[in-house]
Design a protein around this motif. Sequence first.
Motif, PDB file in Angstrom:
ATOM      1  N   GLY A  60      -5.692   2.514  -7.030  1.00  0.00           N
ATOM      2  CA  GLY A  60      -6.192   1.547  -6.231  1.00  0.00           C
ATOM      3  C   GLY A  60      -4.937   0.511  -5.479  1.00  0.00           C
ATOM      4  N   LEU A  75      -9.566  -4.834  -8.280  1.00  0.00           N
ATOM      5  CA  LEU A  75      -9.752  -3.357  -8.246  1.00  0.00           C
ATOM      6  C   LEU A  75     -10.147  -2.748  -9.606  1.00  0.00           C
ATOM      7  CD1 LEU A  75      -6.389  -2.361  -6.495  1.00  0.00           C
ATOM      8  CD2 LEU A  75      -8.689  -2.283  -5.502  1.00  0.00           C
ATOM      9  N   SER A 123      -7.501   7.735  -4.487  1.00  0.00           N
ATOM     10  CA  SER A 123      -6.860   6.462  -4.399  1.00  0.00           C
ATOM     11  C   SER A 123      -7.710   5.724  -3.152  1.00  0.00           C
ATOM     12  CB  SER A 123      -5.674   6.416  -4.171  1.00  0.00           C
ATOM     13  OG  SER A 123      -4.996   7.079  -3.030  1.00  0.00           O
TER      14      SER A 123
END
Length: 289
Positions: free
Chosen positions: A234, A120, A261
Motif C-alpha cells: 500500500g 494501511l 497495490s
Amino acid sequence: MRTAIVTDTNSGLSVEEGKQLGIYVLPMPVIIENKSYLEGIDITHEQLYDAMREKKNISSSQPSPGNVTELWDLVFQDGYEEIVYIPMSSGLSGSCQNASQYALDYNGKVQVVDNHRISLTLRESVLDAKALSNQGLCAADIKKTLEKNAFNASIYITVNSLEYLKKSGRVTPAAAAIANVINLKPILTIQGERLDSFAKTRGMKQAEKKMLEALKADIHDRFSNVPANRIRVGAAGTFETPNAASEWYLAIRSTFPEYESYYLPLSCSIACHVGINAAGLAVCVLDRE
C-alpha cells in the motif's frame, strides 16, 4: 452466530466505505484550536490541510467512551450477537487499552483486537476480519488469528516538515531547526507496535528511494515464502495535489509490479502528527485468500 466487524477511521476506511463493505467505522476526533471535529463527518482532508497552512493549533484525540459504546450498542441493535473491535495499535495510542476496559461490561460479546497495526496494515486486518466473519468464525477466533499474525507487516513513512513531530515531542526544537536548514528528512518505521527511527536522508526523493529499498528488503527477507496473492502493498500520504499522490503510487506500483497495490490518503488523525506532503508505504501478509 452473527459477528460484526468494527474499527475506526485510523484504518483509512471512511464511515461511508465501511457501510458499503458491511463494516462499522467510528470517526476519529481531530482538534483544531480547541474545537473537536469528526473525520469525514464535519472535517475533510482539504480542510485539515488548510488549517495546517494557516498554522493553527492542531492535535488528535481518542474517541470518547460514549462514542465507542454507543456504536457497539447500535451494532447489537442491528441484530449482531458479537463484535470484533479493531482499533489502532496499543503502542501508538491508549484507545486500545481503554476499549478493552469498556468491553468488560459486555460479558465477552466484544473482542478487542490489539494486532499492533495502523493505517494501511490496519485496513487489511479489518478486511481480513470481515472475510473470516463471512466464513463463520466467531469473534474470539478472529481475534486470535489477527493477533497471531500481527507482526507480518511493515510500515515506512517520511515527513516533509518536522514541525508536527516537534509538537508531539518526538524531536527536539533544536533538532528540527537543524534538519530544516540542511533539508534532512527522517524515515520512521513501524515493524511492531511502536514508531521508531529508521534512517535520515537529504531531501524527499532520497527518502522515498530509501523507503522503497527497505520495503523490497522486507519482502525478500521476511516474506519470500508467502504467495504473491497473500501479500498486499500500500501507498499512503498527505499530498496536497493529486499529481503528487499519483507519482508516489506509480513509484510503488512500478517497484512492486507482482503484488496488488493501492493508494490511500493518510487519515486526518494521523495527518495531525506528520503534516502535509508526508509519504508512506506498507506491506502486510493477508489472513484471507
